[in-house]
Design an enzyme around this catalytic site. Structure first.
Site, mmCIF file in Angstrom:
data_model
loop_
_atom_site.group_PDB
_atom_site.id
_atom_site.type_symbol
_atom_site.label_atom_id
_atom_site.label_comp_id
_atom_site.label_asym_id
_atom_site.label_seq_id
_atom_site.Cartn_x
_atom_site.Cartn_y
_atom_site.Cartn_z
ATOM 1 N N GLU A 3 -7.465 35.747 -12.141
ATOM 2 C CA GLU A 3 -8.258 36.453 -13.143
ATOM 3 C C GLU A 3 -7.681 36.073 -14.507
ATOM 4 O O GLU A 3 -6.810 35.210 -14.590
ATOM 5 C CB GLU A 3 -8.228 37.958 -12.889
ATOM 6 C CG GLU A 3 -8.779 38.321 -11.506
ATOM 7 C CD GLU A 3 -8.984 39.815 -11.308
ATOM 8 O OE1 GLU A 3 -9.295 40.510 -12.289
ATOM 9 O OE2 GLU A 3 -8.818 40.285 -10.172
ATOM 10 N N LYS A 59 -12.026 32.934 -17.562
ATOM 11 C CA LYS A 59 -11.297 32.166 -16.553
ATOM 12 C C LYS A 59 -11.478 30.659 -16.731
ATOM 13 O O LYS A 59 -11.074 29.881 -15.870
ATOM 14 C CB LYS A 59 -11.782 32.580 -15.152
ATOM 15 C CG LYS A 59 -11.664 34.084 -14.893
ATOM 16 C CD LYS A 59 -12.251 34.436 -13.531
ATOM 17 C CE LYS A 59 -12.581 35.917 -13.443
ATOM 18 N NZ LYS A 59 -13.278 36.247 -12.185
ATOM 19 N N ARG A 239 -18.371 44.042 -4.704
ATOM 20 C CA ARG A 239 -16.963 43.846 -4.371
ATOM 21 C C ARG A 239 -16.353 45.145 -3.847
ATOM 22 O O ARG A 239 -16.744 46.241 -4.266
ATOM 23 C CB ARG A 239 -16.182 43.396 -5.618
ATOM 24 C CG ARG A 239 -16.740 42.174 -6.309
ATOM 25 C CD ARG A 239 -16.670 40.912 -5.451
ATOM 26 N NE ARG A 239 -15.312 40.604 -5.048
ATOM 27 C CZ ARG A 239 -14.429 39.936 -5.800
ATOM 28 N NH1 ARG A 239 -14.781 39.500 -6.988
ATOM 29 N NH2 ARG A 239 -13.215 39.696 -5.352
#
Ligand SMILES: [Zn+2]
Length: 249
Positions: A3, A59, A239
């Site tokens: 991350e 990212k 998620r």
């Protein structure tokens, strides 16, 4: 999975290890990692040039060169930047650059989901999560009916937040990850941004998102590290999500 904090550390590695040295050779034969480029295309653009700056947004990382072409790098799910001596390429090194100083820079990536690309398209990325302004955060994150956690994970809204960092930030801010983003008032959004920045700073300092305070509670029997209440668990924003059943309900 890298991350923002992991990628920032990788960017710092690139800054320290790759800048100011001429590029002697490039191995870009992995056509999946280097898509859409043909083998040799990145090598041709970069060989003889010198890296001059290492940037990051979310990212995505990119290296400027003194000749113009920009090298974009993404760590994917399992990638890392590794510097070592030149020599045979280890099995998981998907893209390598040999530098005049005698080191070899590699994108080492077991699962092969990283990317190396010329002139990366940054247009789809939102502002970096560590740098987004208060006003931009309010308007980009807070104006949607989707769950606040899904909003944080959307790289086009704000770049750099993954699953663990999102849960850590929402726990720190005592906000329900399932709450529609537009039900948060300005004070809650401002607090969320403050906690996000603090969580990022701590993760960079301590070595990554796995050092978060809520990490040990990510299990079916986990309890909140702050109040001791059982942790709730559900899929939010696609998620697996953990949150405090008492403070974030
Ligand atoms: Zn709690």
């Amino acid at each position: 999975m890298p991350e923002l904090p992991e990628v920032e550390r990788a960017r710092a590695q690139l800054e320290q290890g790759a800048l100011g040295q001429q590029i002697v050779a490039v191995d870009d034969r992995d056509t999946y990692v280097c898509r859409p480029h043909a083998p040799g295309e990145i090598a041709e653009a970069l060989t003889g040039a010198t890296f001059t700056a290492a940037h990051r947004r979310g990212k995505t990382m990119w290296l400027d060169t003194d000749r113009g072409p920009v090298l974009g790098l993404h760590l994917g799910m399992t990638g890392a930047i590794v510097f070592g001596p030149p020599g045979p390429t280890p099995h998981w090194d998907r893209f390598t650059v040999e530098l005049a100083g005698g080191t070899r820079m590699a994108l080492r990536d077991k699962r092969r989901l990283g990317r190396a690309v010329l002139d990366p398209d940054l247009g789809r990325l939102g502002p970096d999560a560590a740098e987004i302004s208060r006003d931009a955060f309010r308007t980009r994150v807070g104006t949607s009916v989707v769950p606040i956690k899904a909003r944080l994970l959307d790289q086009g809204v704000i770049a750099g937040v993954g699953n663990l960092l999102a849960d850590e930030t929402l726990w720190r801010a005592r906000l329900d990850p399932r709450a529609p983003a537009d039900t948060l008032d300005e004070a809650q959004l401002d607090a969320l941004r403050r906690e996000l920045r603090a969580a990022i700073r701590e993760a960079i300092a301590l070595g990554g998102v796995h050092t978060g305070q809520v990490m040990p509670a990510r299990s079916r029997t986990g309890s909140c590290p702050r109040c001791g209440a059982p942790m709730s668990r559900a899929v939010v924003g696609g998620r697996t999500t953990y949150w405090c059943s008492k403070e974030q309900g």
